[in-house]
Design an enzyme around this catalytic site. Structure first.
Site, PDB file in Angstrom:
ATOM      1  N   ASP A  70       0.812  -1.225   0.000  1.00  0.00           N
ATOM      2  CA  ASP A  70       0.000   0.000   0.000  1.00  0.00           C
ATOM      3  C   ASP A  70       0.845   1.275   0.000  1.00  0.00           C
ATOM      4  O   ASP A  70       0.665   2.166   0.849  1.00  0.00           O
ATOM      5  CB  ASP A  70      -0.919   0.021   1.243  1.00  0.00           C
ATOM      6  CG  ASP A  70      -1.760  -1.239   1.377  1.00  0.00           C
ATOM      7  OD1 ASP A  70      -2.135  -1.813   0.346  1.00  0.00           O
ATOM      8  OD2 ASP A  70      -2.043  -1.626   2.530  1.00  0.00           O
ATOM      9  N   GLU A  96     -11.325  -0.102  -3.972  1.00  0.00           N
ATOM     10  CA  GLU A  96     -10.537   0.447  -2.855  1.00  0.00           C
ATOM     11  C   GLU A  96      -9.341   1.206  -3.433  1.00  0.00           C
ATOM     12  O   GLU A  96      -9.223   1.328  -4.647  1.00  0.00           O
ATOM     13  CB  GLU A  96     -10.073  -0.668  -1.906  1.00  0.00           C
ATOM     14  CG  GLU A  96      -9.155  -1.688  -2.555  1.00  0.00           C
ATOM     15  CD  GLU A  96      -8.859  -2.888  -1.646  1.00  0.00           C
ATOM     16  OE1 GLU A  96      -9.402  -2.981  -0.534  1.00  0.00           O
ATOM     17  OE2 GLU A  96      -8.066  -3.752  -2.084  1.00  0.00           O
TER      18      GLU A  96
HETATM   19  O1  FUB Z   1      -3.410  -3.633   3.145  1.00  0.00           O
HETATM   20  C1  FUB Z   1      -4.749  -3.883   3.505  1.00  0.00           C
HETATM   21  C2  FUB Z   1      -5.657  -3.571   2.353  1.00  0.00           C
HETATM   22  O2  FUB Z   1      -5.270  -4.337   1.228  1.00  0.00           O
HETATM   23  C3  FUB Z   1      -5.627  -2.162   1.870  1.00  0.00           C
HETATM   24  O3  FUB Z   1      -6.342  -1.290   2.682  1.00  0.00           O
HETATM   25  C4  FUB Z   1      -6.211  -2.340   0.525  1.00  0.00           C
HETATM   26  O4  FUB Z   1      -6.091  -1.234  -0.323  1.00  0.00           O
HETATM   27  C5  FUB Z   1      -5.459  -3.554   0.039  1.00  0.00           C
HETATM   28  O5  FUB Z   1      -4.206  -3.235  -0.477  1.00  0.00           O
END
Ligand code: FUB
Length: 324
Positions: free
Chosen positions: A16, A223
């Site tokens: 991330d 996301e």
């Molecule tokens: O790292 C946890 C989660 O996985 C993140 O919040 C998302 O964007 C995905 O990468």
């Protein structure tokens, strides 16, 4: 700079990445994945991160510095677990680390920790941002020095549980022929103390001006929001989650509506994909993660980067990850 498409570091697992240039140096704010033997599920329980490290590099050498632990969940009074994808913004002579985590009731919130150096450490506030929810904050500083927080993630990130306007623990995604769940944006107050506006929808339209549908999994938001500006246009990029792509949409304003444009990064090894885009010394870079180094273990990710190129019309050239 480190060789492209190789892990920035391998002594810890990182994911991330939010990349920024501060004081002529590239700083990367990643999640810190913890190896464990638990199984993966759709709730994201495998992502058990407990602290943040800061990485930095420049384009004079291939050295990447790990500045060490800059914040641990035990320092944050409102947090129960899961320090997920963070971001940092510099304003008011302060570096604000904006991060998501579950509160004591298991609901994801967004918190802020403050520091005087881009390397950290960061001191957390005693409570989360009032009115904040879900995950993956992107803190975007516009040219007029306003800061917008873009956020939201489906499934483990709980975004679909807010479709009625408040938290519904049984909330689900809409039917496939209804408009998709929209990511959110809120303007921060000048002193960065709290949201100046209630979170509002970021609406994403197709080439005919129609709202993207929930069933359009190749293009709808899942996301990982990121905002950058190029030639005066706002580029909102994100992960499509279930179809594992990084895609983007553009607008003339920071709050949209945005029009879908295309794919930035085709699927990498691993279920999640997450990115940031930054300009450094006249070149544009995509920071991302994958699970190549851990041979496909979803919660053991490594941050990498590569160059990103625009066409003359402002569109972004699609990047196809190459694996041996
Ligand atoms: O790292 C946890 C989660 O996985 C993140 O919040 C998302 O964007 C995905 O990468």
């Amino acid at each position: 700079m480190k060789q492209q498409n190789t892990p920035l570091v391998t002594h810890i697992f990182t994911a991330d990445p939010s990349a920024h240039v501060f004081n002529d140096r590239l700083y990367v704010y990643p999640s810190h994945d913890i190896p464990h033997d638990g199984e993966d599920n759709d709730n994201g329980d495998e992502y058990q991160m407990r602290d943040y490290h800061v990485l930095s590099m420049d384009d004079k050498s291939d050295e990447v510095i790990d500045h060490g632990e800059v914040l641990h969940q035990d320092q944050v009074p409102w947090v129960s677990e899961q320090l997920w994808a963070p971001d940092v913004v510099f304003k008011n002579n302060t570096y604000y680390l904006v991060f998501p985590a579950r509160d004591k009731d298991g609901i994801f919130r967004l918190g802020i920790a403050e520091g005087k150096s881009p390397e950290g450490p960061f001191t957390p506030r005693s409570n989360y941002i009032p009115g904040s929810f879900s995950i993956d904050p992107c803190s975007f500083l516009d040219d007029d020095s306003k800061v917008y927080i873009y956020f939201g993630g489906l499934w483990g990130g709980q975004l679909e549980k807010y479709r009625t306007g408040s938290f519904d623990p049984n909330g689900t995604e809409p039917p496939k022929d209804e408009h998709a769940v929209w990511p959110k944006v809120a303007l921060m107050k000048e002193d960065m103390s709290e949201f100046a506006t209630k979170p509002q929808d970021i609406v994403i339209l197709d080439e005919n001006g129609n709202e993207l549908l929930a069933g359009d999994e190749d293009r709808r938001y899942f996301e990982d929001p990121w905002m950058h500006k190029y030639n005066g246009k706002y580029y909102f990029s994100y992960s499509t989650g279930t179809t594992h792509k990084i895609v983007y949409a553009t607008s003339d304003t920071p709050t949209g509506p945005f029009t879908y444009q295309g794919t930035i990064l085709e699927p990498v090894i691993g279920w999640t994909t997450h990115h940031s885009i930054v300009e450094y010394h006249g070149k544009w870079y995509l920071f991302y993660h994958d699970c190549e180094y851990s041979k496909g273990i979803n919660h053991r990710r490594c941050v990498k980067y590569c160059e990103l190129s625009y066409n003359p019309d402002g569109s972004i050239q699609t990047i196809v990850p190459e694996y041996k």
